[in-house]
Design an enzyme around this catalytic site. Sequence first.
Site, PDB file in Angstrom:
ATOM      1  CB  THR A  43      -0.905   0.024   1.249  1.00 24.82           C
ATOM      2  OG1 THR A  43      -1.530   1.313   1.341  1.00 24.82           O
ATOM      3  CG2 THR A  43      -0.127  -0.189   2.528  1.00 24.82           C
ATOM      4  CE1 TYR A  67      -4.046  -1.731   4.675  1.00 26.46           C
ATOM      5  CE2 TYR A  67      -3.678   0.529   3.946  1.00 26.46           C
ATOM      6  CZ  TYR A  67      -3.876  -0.807   3.659  1.00 26.46           C
ATOM      7  OH  TYR A  67      -3.896  -1.221   2.356  1.00 26.46           O
TER       8      TYR A  67
END
Length: 255
Positions: A43, A67
């Site tokens: 990501t 995250y």
Amino acid sequence: AKIVVPESVADPLGYYLNNTAKARNLLETATGCEIKRFIFSSTAAVYGDPSRNPVTEDEPLKPLSPYGRSKLMVEWMLEDVAKAYDFNYVALRYFNVAGGDPKGRAGQSTPNATHLIKVAAQAVLGLRAKMQLFGTDYPTPDGTCLRDYIHVSDLARAHMDALRYLRGGGASLVCNAGYERGYSVREVIETVKRVAGVDFPVEVSGRRPGDAAAIIAANSRIKATLGWEPRHDDLEEIVRQALAWERGLAARKRG
Ligand code: UDP
């Protein structure tokens, strides 16, 4: 994996279990089965708030959220696994995935979705009375966050390109997957309203925890190494297909 930044801030251990510990188990199983090629969904959140945009893969990694950290730890595991075994990987750092399959076969179905274009599409259909805009005081041209929205079909093709590359004997690699172009939250909301021909209320709220001001992919590496080229690099197309998918989903729910 779990992919919602603010949720990861509220539930870090859930994210480290689901995204990191389970990825470790998967890698243990993969190496135990002598899997030699691996594509990982990483990501843009591994960069945090980069000091330069478009951000290259070599910029410092300073994730702002659990995250981002949960995914970065897996990148590190992959690096170590590739050194210890006959194992090569491509980690694709996804930027903001959006849109739907142009033929309408697939789209984002997550219940309680929190992603910007999906939420705006639900507001168009009246599935929510209004939407919120998180933060208008960022150091960006219109004060709202800048993101690089990549069409899901272009992202899917990046995986095919990565597999071809690995099968051809390519060395382990980390690549951004994005268009090298950013849109502000306001621009996205305006595009959704324009494409849909529908207005809906937008409530300005405070910043959402864990959000970076601006994050835009440099994409020369993925083009040069995997031969990837964008084919759907058009925010209006992304929005049109996201809307078409959302309409189909709502019609199926109504039966
Ligand atoms: N955003 C917003 N309202 C929403 C959902 C998202 O203003 O209902 C903003 C969010 O604060 C961020 C951008 O839109 O600046 C993209 O957020 P999203 O959750 O889609 O993706 P992320 O960048 O967090 O992966």
